[in-house]
Design a protein around this motif. Structure first.
Motif, PDB file in Angstrom:
ATOM      1  N   LEU A  13      45.244   4.352  18.258  1.00  0.00           N
ATOM      2  CA  LEU A  13      43.672   5.209  17.566  1.00  0.00           C
ATOM      3  C   LEU A  13      43.194   3.827  16.870  1.00  0.00           C
ATOM      4  O   LEU A  13      41.955   3.382  17.161  1.00  0.00           O
ATOM      5  CB  LEU A  13      43.097   6.008  17.105  1.00  0.00           C
ATOM      6  CG  LEU A  13      41.683   6.580  16.930  1.00  0.00           C
ATOM      7  CD1 LEU A  13      41.328   7.338  18.554  1.00  0.00           C
ATOM      8  CD2 LEU A  13      41.581   7.598  15.706  1.00  0.00           C
ATOM      9  N   ILE A  14      43.875   3.451  16.259  1.00  0.00           N
ATOM     10  CA  ILE A  14      43.387   2.610  15.460  1.00  0.00           C
ATOM     11  C   ILE A  14      43.064   0.542  16.334  1.00  0.00           C
ATOM     12  O   ILE A  14      41.812  -0.235  16.447  1.00  0.00           O
ATOM     13  CB  ILE A  14      44.374   1.654  14.724  1.00  0.00           C
ATOM     14  CG1 ILE A  14      44.026   2.895  13.037  1.00  0.00           C
ATOM     15  CG2 ILE A  14      43.897  -0.036  13.696  1.00  0.00           C
ATOM     16  CD1 ILE A  14      44.673   2.278  12.440  1.00  0.00           C
ATOM     17  N   ALA A  15      43.800   0.778  17.390  1.00  0.00           N
ATOM     18  CA  ALA A  15      44.085  -0.642  18.753  1.00  0.00           C
ATOM     19  C   ALA A  15      42.773  -0.226  18.851  1.00  0.00           C
ATOM     20  O   ALA A  15      41.834  -1.436  19.630  1.00  0.00           O
ATOM     21  CB  ALA A  15      44.969  -0.367  19.358  1.00  0.00           C
ATOM     22  N   LEU A  16      42.404   1.113  19.797  1.00  0.00           N
ATOM     23  CA  LEU A  16      40.949   1.406  20.706  1.00  0.00           C
ATOM     24  C   LEU A  16      40.137   1.259  19.635  1.00  0.00           C
ATOM     25  O   LEU A  16      39.035   0.268  20.218  1.00  0.00           O
ATOM     26  CB  LEU A  16      41.520   2.413  20.566  1.00  0.00           C
ATOM     27  CG  LEU A  16      41.666   3.124  21.939  1.00  0.00           C
ATOM     28  CD1 LEU A  16      42.153   4.354  22.248  1.00  0.00           C
ATOM     29  CD2 LEU A  16      41.384   2.152  23.223  1.00  0.00           C
ATOM     30  N   TYR A  17      40.318   1.590  18.348  1.00  0.00           N
ATOM     31  CA  TYR A  17      38.591   1.587  17.531  1.00  0.00           C
ATOM     32  C   TYR A  17      38.360  -0.813  17.340  1.00  0.00           C
ATOM     33  O   TYR A  17      37.851  -0.607  17.057  1.00  0.00           O
ATOM     34  CB  TYR A  17      38.642   2.318  16.348  1.00  0.00           C
ATOM     35  CG  TYR A  17      37.586   1.665  15.337  1.00  0.00           C
ATOM     36  CD1 TYR A  17      36.988   2.275  15.279  1.00  0.00           C
ATOM     37  CD2 TYR A  17      38.001   1.247  13.627  1.00  0.00           C
ATOM     38  CE1 TYR A  17      35.456   2.188  14.838  1.00  0.00           C
ATOM     39  CE2 TYR A  17      36.779   0.793  13.216  1.00  0.00           C
ATOM     40  CZ  TYR A  17      35.973   1.757  13.508  1.00  0.00           C
ATOM     41  OH  TYR A  17      34.960   1.606  12.596  1.00  0.00           O
ATOM     42  N   ARG A  18      39.748  -1.093  16.486  1.00  0.00           N
ATOM     43  CA  ARG A  18      39.300  -2.307  16.683  1.00  0.00           C
ATOM     44  C   ARG A  18      38.338  -3.010  17.492  1.00  0.00           C
ATOM     45  O   ARG A  18      38.925  -4.347  17.989  1.00  0.00           O
ATOM     46  CB  ARG A  18      40.603  -2.920  15.955  1.00  0.00           C
ATOM     47  CG  ARG A  18      40.675  -2.701  15.136  1.00  0.00           C
ATOM     48  CD  ARG A  18      42.276  -3.353  13.862  1.00  0.00           C
ATOM     49  NE  ARG A  18      42.705  -3.058  12.474  1.00  0.00           N
ATOM     50  CZ  ARG A  18      42.704  -3.676  12.232  1.00  0.00           C
ATOM     51  NH1 ARG A  18      43.887  -4.252  11.668  1.00  0.00           N
ATOM     52  NH2 ARG A  18      42.682  -3.030  10.458  1.00  0.00           N
ATOM     53  N   GLY A  19      38.839  -3.026  19.278  1.00  0.00           N
ATOM     54  CA  GLY A  19      38.520  -3.337  20.378  1.00  0.00           C
ATOM     55  C   GLY A  19      40.218  -4.152  20.758  1.00  0.00           C
ATOM     56  O   GLY A  19      39.200  -5.879  21.362  1.00  0.00           O
ATOM     57  N   ALA A  20      40.700  -3.768  20.198  1.00  0.00           N
ATOM     58  CA  ALA A  20      42.209  -4.892  21.237  1.00  0.00           C
ATOM     59  C   ALA A  20      42.388  -4.033  22.855  1.00  0.00           C
ATOM     60  O   ALA A  20      41.358  -3.706  23.341  1.00  0.00           O
ATOM     61  CB  ALA A  20      43.682  -4.207  20.386  1.00  0.00           C
ATOM     62  N   SER A  21      43.328  -5.582  22.535  1.00  0.00           N
ATOM     63  CA  SER A  21      43.056  -6.068  24.150  1.00  0.00           C
ATOM     64  C   SER A  21      43.884  -4.461  25.633  1.00  0.00           C
ATOM     65  O   SER A  21      44.663  -3.877  24.716  1.00  0.00           O
ATOM     66  CB  SER A  21      44.434  -6.918  24.507  1.00  0.00           C
ATOM     67  OG  SER A  21      45.717  -7.304  24.562  1.00  0.00           O
ATOM     68  N   ARG A  22      43.718  -4.507  26.529  1.00  0.00           N
ATOM     69  CA  ARG A  22      43.838  -2.915  27.525  1.00  0.00           C
ATOM     70  C   ARG A  22      45.791  -3.028  27.456  1.00  0.00           C
ATOM     71  O   ARG A  22      45.792  -2.325  27.172  1.00  0.00           O
ATOM     72  CB  ARG A  22      42.997  -3.489  28.678  1.00  0.00           C
ATOM     73  CG  ARG A  22      43.838  -2.523  29.597  1.00  0.00           C
ATOM     74  CD  ARG A  22      42.791  -2.153  30.873  1.00  0.00           C
ATOM     75  NE  ARG A  22      43.515  -1.344  31.285  1.00  0.00           N
ATOM     76  CZ  ARG A  22      43.590  -0.794  33.285  1.00  0.00           C
ATOM     77  NH1 ARG A  22      42.115  -1.480  33.477  1.00  0.00           N
ATOM     78  NH2 ARG A  22      43.623   0.275  33.483  1.00  0.00           N
ATOM     79  N   THR A  23      46.227  -4.485  27.266  1.00  0.00           N
ATOM     80  CA  THR A  23      48.296  -4.369  27.066  1.00  0.00           C
ATOM     81  C   THR A  23      48.069  -3.819  25.799  1.00  0.00           C
ATOM     82  O   THR A  23      49.601  -3.544  25.731  1.00  0.00           O
ATOM     83  CB  THR A  23      48.080  -5.970  27.335  1.00  0.00           C
ATOM     84  OG1 THR A  23      47.544  -6.176  28.371  1.00  0.00           O
ATOM     85  CG2 THR A  23      49.380  -6.449  26.989  1.00  0.00           C
ATOM     86  N   VAL A  24      47.650  -4.166  24.948  1.00  0.00           N
ATOM     87  CA  VAL A  24      48.339  -4.010  23.916  1.00  0.00           C
ATOM     88  C   VAL A  24      47.961  -2.135  23.570  1.00  0.00           C
ATOM     89  O   VAL A  24      48.465  -1.335  22.964  1.00  0.00           O
ATOM     90  CB  VAL A  24      47.269  -4.486  22.435  1.00  0.00           C
ATOM     91  CG1 VAL A  24      47.317  -4.198  21.174  1.00  0.00           C
ATOM     92  CG2 VAL A  24      47.606  -6.079  22.283  1.00  0.00           C
ATOM     93  N   VAL A  25      46.857  -2.051  23.424  1.00  0.00           N
ATOM     94  CA  VAL A  25      46.597  -0.087  23.862  1.00  0.00           C
ATOM     95  C   VAL A  25      47.057   0.157  24.340  1.00  0.00           C
ATOM     96  O   VAL A  25      48.158   1.210  24.679  1.00  0.00           O
ATOM     97  CB  VAL A  25      45.056  -0.134  24.284  1.00  0.00           C
ATOM     98  CG1 VAL A  25      44.872   1.722  23.746  1.00  0.00           C
ATOM     99  CG2 VAL A  25      44.120  -0.348  23.253  1.00  0.00           C
ATOM    100  N   LEU A  26      47.675  -0.382  25.981  1.00  0.00           N
ATOM    101  CA  LEU A  26      48.620   0.717  27.116  1.00  0.00           C
ATOM    102  C   LEU A  26      49.930   0.526  26.616  1.00  0.00           C
ATOM    103  O   LEU A  26      50.767   1.242  27.034  1.00  0.00           O
ATOM    104  CB  LEU A  26      48.284  -0.205  28.339  1.00  0.00           C
ATOM    105  CG  LEU A  26      47.349   0.500  29.363  1.00  0.00           C
ATOM    106  CD1 LEU A  26      47.206   0.071  30.393  1.00  0.00           C
ATOM    107  CD2 LEU A  26      47.127   1.936  29.519  1.00  0.00           C
ATOM    108  N   GLY A  27      50.584  -1.105  26.171  1.00  0.00           N
ATOM    109  CA  GLY A  27      51.339  -1.134  24.876  1.00  0.00           C
ATOM    110  C   GLY A  27      52.046   0.353  24.074  1.00  0.00           C
ATOM    111  O   GLY A  27      53.214   0.159  24.162  1.00  0.00           O
ATOM    112  N   ALA A  28      50.949   0.094  23.174  1.00  0.00           N
ATOM    113  CA  ALA A  28      51.163   1.525  22.089  1.00  0.00           C
ATOM    114  C   ALA A  28      51.157   2.850  22.482  1.00  0.00           C
ATOM    115  O   ALA A  28      51.879   3.003  22.126  1.00  0.00           O
ATOM    116  CB  ALA A  28      49.648   0.976  21.063  1.00  0.00           C
ATOM    117  N   TRP A  29      50.439   3.402  23.332  1.00  0.00           N
ATOM    118  CA  TRP A  29      50.324   4.154  24.039  1.00  0.00           C
ATOM    119  C   TRP A  29      51.807   5.020  24.994  1.00  0.00           C
ATOM    120  O   TRP A  29      52.200   5.761  24.657  1.00  0.00           O
ATOM    121  CB  TRP A  29      49.466   4.751  25.474  1.00  0.00           C
ATOM    122  CG  TRP A  29      49.165   5.724  26.139  1.00  0.00           C
ATOM    123  CD1 TRP A  29      49.613   6.301  27.584  1.00  0.00           C
ATOM    124  CD2 TRP A  29      49.299   6.743  25.598  1.00  0.00           C
ATOM    125  NE1 TRP A  29      49.887   7.189  27.431  1.00  0.00           N
ATOM    126  CE2 TRP A  29      48.895   7.981  26.277  1.00  0.00           C
ATOM    127  CE3 TRP A  29      48.411   6.951  24.328  1.00  0.00           C
ATOM    128  CZ2 TRP A  29      48.490   9.343  26.251  1.00  0.00           C
ATOM    129  CZ3 TRP A  29      47.938   8.621  23.431  1.00  0.00           C
ATOM    130  CH2 TRP A  29      47.810   8.775  24.818  1.00  0.00           C
TER     131      TRP A  29
END
Length: 54
Positions: A13-29
């Motif tokens: 959620l923090i990665a999404l809120y900070r506007g991280a790249s799609r790759t980072v968000v999907l990797g975290a997910w």
């Protein structure tokens, strides 16, 4: 176990809120999904082993 799951979801959620790249968000997910799957499998198999012992 729940703390690890909620911590992983919070990090995503923090990665999404900070506007991280799609790759980072999907990797975290995916990391959270793998962790949840492994922890659930461990929890279920240890519970079954205890129930089948008697």
């Amino acid at each position: 176990m729940d703390t690890l799951i909620f911590g992983g979801l919070l990090a995503t959620l923090i990665a999404l809120y900070r506007g991280a790249s799609r790759t980072v968000v999907l990797g975290a997910w995916w990391a959270v999904l793998v962790a949840v799957t492994l922890l659930t499998a461990h929890h279920l198999t240890s519970g079954l082993a205890l129930n089948l012992s008697y």
